[in-house]
Scaffold this motif. Structure first.
Motif, PDB file in Angstrom:
ATOM      1  N   ARG A   1      -3.626   4.345  -2.456  1.00 37.57           N
ATOM      2  CA  ARG A   1      -4.766   4.790  -1.636  1.00 37.57           C
ATOM      3  C   ARG A   1      -4.577   6.243  -1.201  1.00 37.57           C
ATOM      4  N   GLY A   2      -5.642   7.024  -1.313  1.00 34.09           N
ATOM      5  CA  GLY A   2      -5.618   8.399  -0.821  1.00 34.09           C
ATOM      6  C   GLY A   2      -5.170   9.412  -1.841  1.00 34.09           C
TER       7      GLY A   2
ATOM      8  N   THR B   1       0.704   5.605  -0.283  1.00 36.25           N
ATOM      9  CA  THR B   1      -0.129   6.792  -0.111  1.00 36.25           C
ATOM     10  C   THR B   1       0.621   8.010  -0.639  1.00 36.25           C
TER      11      THR B   1
ATOM     12  N   ASP C   1      -9.653   4.052  -4.441  1.00 35.29           N
ATOM     13  CA  ASP C   1      -8.497   3.162  -4.523  1.00 35.29           C
ATOM     14  C   ASP C   1      -8.165   2.824  -5.978  1.00 35.29           C
TER      15      ASP C   1
ATOM     16  N   THR D   1       0.844  -1.196   0.000  1.00 37.43           N
ATOM     17  CA  THR D   1       0.000   0.000   0.000  1.00 37.43           C
ATOM     18  C   THR D   1       0.875   1.242   0.000  1.00 37.43           C
TER      19      THR D   1
END
Length: 317
Positions: A47-48, A14, A283, A12
């Motif tokens: 993500r984000g 960001t 996402d 993941t």
């Protein structure tokens, strides 16, 4: 040849990890970070980043993966959202879509896949991932040897009302054009007297990763095998169409049947090598199509996931 263990969940990243808005071409360091995580984990969850809508998603794909590919010789229903961005497979939400590597039944396939979630499901609806290195390792040695020697055969029968019609799959209603396309792609065509088209494509079960040279299990053998269907659905199909005219079937490369027990073992290997995560709105999942197989869980409520593909690869067994 490099062999790295695939992590059990996607890496993941960001905005804080990359310091860059991925809707524009990332600086070299940020792009290298994403690619390094992808090579290690097989999939990266971005993500984000505020990815909202088809245009934003297309920009991220262009920034990380380059030119988007057309969906050709498709086997599942989906809609075009424009700009070579598509809906994910449109299939009953109470049913599972089993693990598969995109287009691994074709002579060439996308290197990278991108999924964008704009509406997460109320429950379920994950895009589970299976580590293809681990699947390859888990397969019984005799199963690996059998498929390495014999390959596999994809038999597809375009029965009216069952699956996609052949003009939609091949983008033409000209039979001669279909024959030309199939001949170039290593597919044999048979036009039955009733107008039904049946195609046969012999493929290798293992292909080499373009970067590492690893020989990986990469095919649709279990996905298209009749035993993967729910028993009730298979019973209805065989009663209506017969065993030799199912919409999709897989055999050994010499045309002999693959025992149900072998495909049960293959399916078990995918599940043992699998992991999941829950989508959040916005996402983007970036997948190395040769390192990670993907599927879809059943789900509750609404769910909206778009898909794009880049980086065409031709088979190297």
């Amino acid at each position: 040849m490099t062999t790295l263990p695939l992590r059990t969940t996607p890496a993941t990243l960001t905005p804080g990890d990359l310091g860059h808005d991925l809707r524009t071409t990332p600086p070299a360091a940020a792009a290298a970070r994403v690619r390094a995580e992808l090579a290690d984990a097989g999939a990266v969850l971005l993500r984000g980043f505020g990815v909202d809508g088809t245009d934003d998603f297309a920009a991220v794909v262009a920034a990380l993966g380059g030119e988007r590919l057309e969906y050709t010789e498709r086997s599942t229903p989906r809609k075009s959202l424009g700009g070579r961005v598509y809906t994910s497979t449109e299939y009953a939400k109470d049913k599972e879509i089993f693990f598969h590597n995109e287009n691994s039944y074709q002579a060439s396939w996308p290197r990278w896949l991108f999924f964008h979630c704009s509406v997460p499901a109320a429950g379920g609806g994950a895009t589970p991932l299976a580590d293809i290195r681990e699947v390859t390792r888990l397969l019984d040695a005799d199963v690996r040897a059998e498929f390495a020697e014999r390959g596999w055969l994809h038999v597809r029968t375009y029965q009216p009302g069952f699956g996609l019609p052949w003009p939609e799959v091949f983008g033409t209603e000209d039979r001669a054009e279909v024959d030309r396309y199939c001949a170039a792609a290593g597919i044999t065509t048979t036009w039955r007297p009733d107008g039904v088209l049946q195609t046969r494509a012999r493929r290798a079960a293992f292909h080499r990763h373009p970067d590492t040279g690893e020989s990986l299990w990469f095919n649709h053998i279990a996905f298209f095998h009749p035993s993967t269907l729910p028993p009730a659905a298979l019973a209805v199909l065989t009663d209506m169409l017969g065993h030799d005219s199912l919409p999709n079937d897989t055999c050994y490369g010499d045309g002999k049947r693959i025992p149900d027990s072998v495909c049960a073992h293959i399916r078990d290997c995918y599940r043992r090598a699998s992991s999941r995560f829950d989508y959040e709105r916005g996402d983007v999942l970036f997948v190395d199509n040769m390192l990670a197989a993907h599927g879809r869980e059943p789900y509750d409520g609404d769910r909206s996931v778009a898909v794009a593909m880049t980086g065409l690869v031709r088979g190297t067994a």
